[in-house]
Enzyme design. Structure first.
Site, PDB file in Angstrom:
ATOM      1  N   THR A 172      21.506 -28.187  35.136  1.00 23.13           N
ATOM      2  CA  THR A 172      22.015 -29.315  34.356  1.00 23.13           C
ATOM      3  C   THR A 172      21.545 -29.156  32.916  1.00 23.13           C
ATOM      4  O   THR A 172      20.348 -29.278  32.623  1.00 23.13           O
ATOM      5  CB  THR A 172      21.512 -30.666  34.915  1.00 23.13           C
ATOM      6  N   LYS A 247      28.601 -33.954  34.355  1.00 21.72           N
ATOM      7  CA  LYS A 247      27.311 -34.085  35.054  1.00 21.72           C
ATOM      8  C   LYS A 247      26.397 -35.082  34.324  1.00 21.72           C
ATOM      9  O   LYS A 247      25.730 -35.912  34.948  1.00 21.72           O
ATOM     10  CB  LYS A 247      26.657 -32.695  35.151  1.00 21.72           C
ATOM     11  N   LYS A 315      15.154 -35.943  31.446  1.00 25.28           N
ATOM     12  CA  LYS A 315      15.842 -34.893  30.664  1.00 25.28           C
ATOM     13  C   LYS A 315      17.345 -35.175  30.607  1.00 25.28           C
ATOM     14  O   LYS A 315      17.978 -35.078  29.552  1.00 25.28           O
ATOM     15  CB  LYS A 315      15.549 -33.532  31.324  1.00 25.28           C
TER      16      LYS A 315
HETATM   17  N1  LIG Z   1      16.654 -31.850  42.463  1.00 24.37           N
HETATM   18  C1  LIG Z   1      17.842 -32.427  42.396  1.00 24.37           C
HETATM   19  O1  LIG Z   1      18.128 -33.398  43.110  1.00 24.37           O
HETATM   20  C2  LIG Z   1      18.895 -31.914  41.460  1.00 24.37           C
HETATM   21  C3  LIG Z   1      18.613 -31.111  40.383  1.00 24.37           C
HETATM   22  N2  LIG Z   1      19.619 -30.704  39.564  1.00 24.37           N
HETATM   23  C4  LIG Z   1      19.372 -29.854  38.415  1.00 24.37           C
HETATM   24  O2  LIG Z   1      19.201 -28.522  38.930  1.00 24.37           O
HETATM   25  C5  LIG Z   1      18.233 -27.835  38.165  1.00 24.37           C
HETATM   26  C6  LIG Z   1      17.090 -27.406  39.071  1.00 24.37           C
HETATM   27  O3  LIG Z   1      16.545 -28.566  39.644  1.00 24.37           O
HETATM   28  P1  LIG Z   1      15.407 -28.494  40.755  1.00 24.37           P
HETATM   29  O4  LIG Z   1      15.645 -27.355  41.664  1.00 24.37           O
HETATM   30  O5  LIG Z   1      15.300 -29.863  41.299  1.00 24.37           O
HETATM   31  O6  LIG Z   1      14.159 -28.222  39.841  1.00 24.37           O
HETATM   32  P2  LIG Z   1      12.781 -27.488  40.142  1.00 24.37           P
HETATM   33  O7  LIG Z   1      11.851 -28.047  39.112  1.00 24.37           O
HETATM   34  O8  LIG Z   1      12.414 -27.578  41.574  1.00 24.37           O
HETATM   35  O9  LIG Z   1      13.113 -25.969  39.814  1.00 24.37           O
HETATM   36  C7  LIG Z   1      13.248 -25.534  38.506  1.00 24.37           C
HETATM   37  C8  LIG Z   1      13.448 -24.036  38.493  1.00 24.37           C
HETATM   38  O10 LIG Z   1      13.477 -23.592  37.126  1.00 24.37           O
HETATM   39  C9  LIG Z   1      12.477 -22.563  36.986  1.00 24.37           C
HETATM   40  N3  LIG Z   1      11.937 -22.583  35.629  1.00 24.37           N
HETATM   41  C10 LIG Z   1      11.438 -23.636  34.957  1.00 24.37           C
HETATM   42  N4  LIG Z   1      11.063 -23.271  33.718  1.00 24.37           N
HETATM   43  C11 LIG Z   1      11.313 -21.946  33.612  1.00 24.37           C
HETATM   44  C12 LIG Z   1      11.169 -20.990  32.581  1.00 24.37           C
HETATM   45  N5  LIG Z   1      10.667 -21.330  31.382  1.00 24.37           N
HETATM   46  N6  LIG Z   1      11.554 -19.724  32.811  1.00 24.37           N
HETATM   47  C13 LIG Z   1      12.064 -19.374  34.015  1.00 24.37           C
HETATM   48  N7  LIG Z   1      12.242 -20.228  35.039  1.00 24.37           N
HETATM   49  C14 LIG Z   1      11.870 -21.512  34.841  1.00 24.37           C
HETATM   50  C15 LIG Z   1      11.430 -22.893  38.008  1.00 24.37           C
HETATM   51  O11 LIG Z   1      10.621 -21.757  38.240  1.00 24.37           O
HETATM   52  P3  LIG Z   1       9.118 -21.938  38.835  1.00 24.37           P
HETATM   53  O12 LIG Z   1       9.282 -22.065  40.301  1.00 24.37           O
HETATM   54  O13 LIG Z   1       8.424 -20.696  38.421  1.00 24.37           O
HETATM   55  O14 LIG Z   1       8.548 -23.166  38.188  1.00 24.37           O
HETATM   56  C16 LIG Z   1      12.315 -23.266  39.186  1.00 24.37           C
HETATM   57  O15 LIG Z   1      12.850 -22.147  39.804  1.00 24.37           O
HETATM   58  C17 LIG Z   1      17.819 -28.793  37.044  1.00 24.37           C
HETATM   59  O16 LIG Z   1      18.605 -28.522  35.919  1.00 24.37           O
HETATM   60  C18 LIG Z   1      18.136 -30.150  37.620  1.00 24.37           C
HETATM   61  O17 LIG Z   1      18.379 -31.112  36.619  1.00 24.37           O
HETATM   62  C19 LIG Z   1      20.930 -31.027  39.812  1.00 24.37           C
HETATM   63  C20 LIG Z   1      21.260 -31.790  40.877  1.00 24.37           C
HETATM   64  C21 LIG Z   1      20.263 -32.340  41.767  1.00 24.37           C
HETATM   65  O1  LIG Z   2      20.920 -34.254  39.177  1.00 21.08           O
HETATM   66  C1  LIG Z   2      20.579 -34.819  40.224  1.00 21.08           C
HETATM   67  C2  LIG Z   2      21.517 -35.593  40.990  1.00 21.08           C
HETATM   68  C3  LIG Z   2      20.928 -36.179  42.228  1.00 21.08           C
HETATM   69  C4  LIG Z   2      22.018 -36.772  43.067  1.00 21.08           C
HETATM   70  O2  LIG Z   2      23.202 -36.639  42.759  1.00 21.08           O
HETATM   71  O3  LIG Z   2      21.649 -37.389  44.093  1.00 21.08           O
END
Ligand SMILES: NC(=O)C1=CN([C@@H]2O[C@H](COP(=O)(O)OP(=O)(O)OC[C@H]3O[C@@H](n4cnc5c(N)ncnc54)[C@H](OP(=O)(O)O)[C@@H]3O)[C@@H](O)[C@H]2O)C=CC1
Ligand SMILES: O=CCCC(=O)O
Length: 370
Positions: A172, A247, A315
Site C-alpha cells: 500500500t 486502496k 501511514k
Molecule cells: N496487514 C494487513 O492487514 C494489510 C496490510 N496491507 C499492506 O501490505 C503491506 C505489508 O503489510 P504487512 O504484511 O501487514 O506488514 P509487515 O509489517 O508484517 O511486513 C512488512 C514487510 O516489509 C518489509 N520491510 C519493511 N521495511 C523494509 C525495508 N526498509 N527494506 C526491505 N524490506 C522492508 C518487512 O521486512 P522485515 O520482516 O525484515 O521487517 C516485511 O517483510 C503494507 O503496505 C500494508 O499497508 C494491505 C492490506 C492488509
Molecule cells: O490495509 C489493510 C486493510 C485491512 C482490511 O481490509 O481488513
C-alpha cells in the site's frame, strides 16, 4: 459503472448479488470451479484445502470492451518471486506454494522465509536475484520507502528485470510512489502492475483478498490466475496510480470507522452500558460491518492481536490525506482520525492491531502519560 468478468462473461456489477450458500447465482457459482481448474494446470500436487468461494473479477468500464477471460489464453508464469514475507506476504506466498507454484522468496529478515522454504520455496539473497530468476515477481512491503528501496535500490528488483518479465507491487503506497516504481521497472523493458489488496491476515490466509490493480493490462492478464489463488476478486482500474488511490480511499474510510467505533465503545462504558451489547446492537443494524463484529469483542477485552498493524493504518491515513490535499478535497473526519492514530503511536502501539487506537481515548492512559 463497472463490469464484472466471470469466466467468459461480462456482467453489470450492480446486478450481481453474492449471497451465501444456495442463493449464489449460477453465473457466480460457475466461478467456484475456477481456481481448482487453474491450479490443476500448475506443476505440483493437487490442492487439498484450497478455498472454493466464488471469484469475482471486475474491470473498470473503460476497459471492459478489451477485457478478456484471462484464464483462457494466458501462459501461466512458471517461476514466481515473492519479496516481503510479513503478515500479508507470508500467507499469500504460502497459498501460491500450496497451489503447486514454483516460488522463490526474499525478505530483509531472512528467518521469516524459513517456514516457506520448509514448504518448498526457493530462497535468493537479494530482490535483484529473485527478479532475475523469476518470470513474475510480487512485492508486499511496509510502505513507500521500502517499496522504492526493494524495487529500485542497490540490489533492487529492477536490476534483475528485463523484457518478458513482470513486477507486481502489492504494497500500500501512494500514487506518486507507485508511478516512480513503475518508471524504474518499465525502463528495464519489464511490465508493471500495482495491485494493493483489501482484506487482512485472515483473508490472506484463506485466499480471499480483493486485488485493486492498475498498470500494464497484459501483465494483469498473465497474473490473473495467480491473483485468483490469493484472492476472491480483482479489479482492473486503468492507469498506474488508480489502484493506489482506490486502496487509500478504502483505508481512509476504514481508519475513520475504527476511530468512531472506538469512541462509541468507550462512551457506552462510561455511561454504564455494556459495550458487548453495543457490539451486538450494531451487528443487527444498518451500520453492521464485519470489522466491528470481529474486532469489537477483543477491543472490549483491551487485547489487540495484530492483523493490520496500527503503524500501517496511520501511514495509510497520512497518504490518503496527501491524496485529498492534491485535489484540494476537505477530509476533516479522516484528519481527526489520523491525529488519534498518531496519539496511539506515541503510546508505543505501532505494532499492535489498528483497533488498539481505542487506547488513545482512555483517560487513564492519557493522564498517566502527562
Ligand atoms: N496487514 C494487513 O492487514 C494489510 C496490510 N496491507 C499492506 O501490505 C503491506 C505489508 O503489510 P504487512 O504484511 O501487514 O506488514 P509487515 O509489517 O508484517 O511486513 C512488512 C514487510 O516489509 C518489509 N520491510 C519493511 N521495511 C523494509 C525495508 N526498509 N527494506 C526491505 N524490506 C522492508 C518487512 O521486512 P522485515 O520482516 O525484515 O521487517 C516485511 O517483510 C503494507 O503496505 C500494508 O499497508 C494491505 C492490506 C492488509
Ligand atoms: O490495509 C489493510 C486493510 C485491512 C482490511 O481490509 O481488513
Amino acid at each position: 459503472m463497472a463490469t464484472a468478468v466471470i469466466k467468459n462473461n461480462f456482467y453489470n456489477v450492480s446486478s450481481i448479488v453474492l449471497k451465501p450458500s444456495t442463493a449464489i447465482p449460477t453465473t457466480v457459482a460457475m466461478c467456484s470451479n475456477f481456481c481448482p481448474r487453474i491450479s490443476n494446470r500448475l506443476p505440483g500436487p493437487p490442492i487439498s484445502s484450497f478455498p472454493t468461494q466464488p471469484r469475482l473479477c471486475v474491470s473498470a468500464n473503460a476497459f471492459s470492451s478489451q477485457a478478456t477471460n484471462a484464464t483462457s489464453k494466458e501462459e501461466l508464469p512458471s517461476r514466481i518471486g515473492f519479496l516481503g514475507i510479513g503478515i500479508m506476504g507470508s500467507p499469500m506466498a504460502q497459498n501460491l506454494i500450496k497451489s503447486g507454484c514454483d516460488v522463490t522468496v526474499w525478505n530483509r529478515t531472512k528467518s521469516k522465509c524459513d517456514p516457506l522454504i520448509s514448504l518448498g520455496a526457493k530462497y535468493k539473497s537479494s530482490p535483484e536475484e529473485v527478479a532475475a530468476s523469476c518470470d513474475v515477481t510480487f512485492a508486499v512491503l511496509a510502505g513507500p520507502e521500502s517499496a522504492v528501496d526493494v524495487a529500485c535500490g542497490k540490489y533492487g528488483a529492477a536490476n534483475g528485470l528485463r523484457p518478458g518479465k513482470g513486477y507486481v507491487d502489492v504494497s500500500t503506497v501512494d500514487g506518486v510512489t507507485s508511478k516512480l516504481i513503475s518508471k524504474h521497472i518499465k525502463a528495464t523493458g519489464a511490465l508493471f502492475l500495482e495491485a494493493p489488496v483489501s482484506g487482512s491476515k485472515k483473508p490472506a490466509e484463506d485466499g480471499q483478498l480483493i486485488f485493486l490493480t492498475a498498470g500494464d493490462k497484459p501483465l494483469y492478464e498473465t497474473v490473473a490466475p495467480l491473483l485468483d489463488i490469493m484472492g476472491k476478486s480483482r479489479f482492473y482500474l486503468g492507469d498506474v496510480g488508480n489502484g493506489a488511490a482506490m486502496k487509500l480511499v478504502v483505508n481512509m474510510i476504514m481508519g475513520s470507522m475504527m476511530a468512531s467505533f472506538s469512541e462509541g465503545l468507550i462512551l457506552s462504558e462510561k455511561v454504564g452500558l455494556d459495550p458487548n451489547v453495543l457490539v451486538e446492537v450494531i451487528s443487527q443494524g444498518a451500520i453492521s460491518a464485519p470489522m466491528f463484529s470481529t474486532k469489537g469483542p477483543s477491543m472490549v477485552q483491551a487485547t489487540y492481536p495484530t492483523a493490520f498493524p496500527l503503524k500501517h493504518q496511520q501511514k495509510d491515513l497520512r497518504l490518503a490525506l496527501g491524496l485529498a490535499e492534491s485535489v484540494s478535497q476537505p477530509t476533516p473526519i479522516a484528519a481527526a482520525a489520523n491525529e488519534l492514530y498518531k496519539v496511539a503511536k506515541s503510546h508505543g502501539l505501532n505494532d499492535q492491531d489498528f483497533s488498539a487506537v481505542i487506547e488513545a481515548l482512555k483517560t487513564k492512559l492519557q493522564s498517566s502519560e502527562n
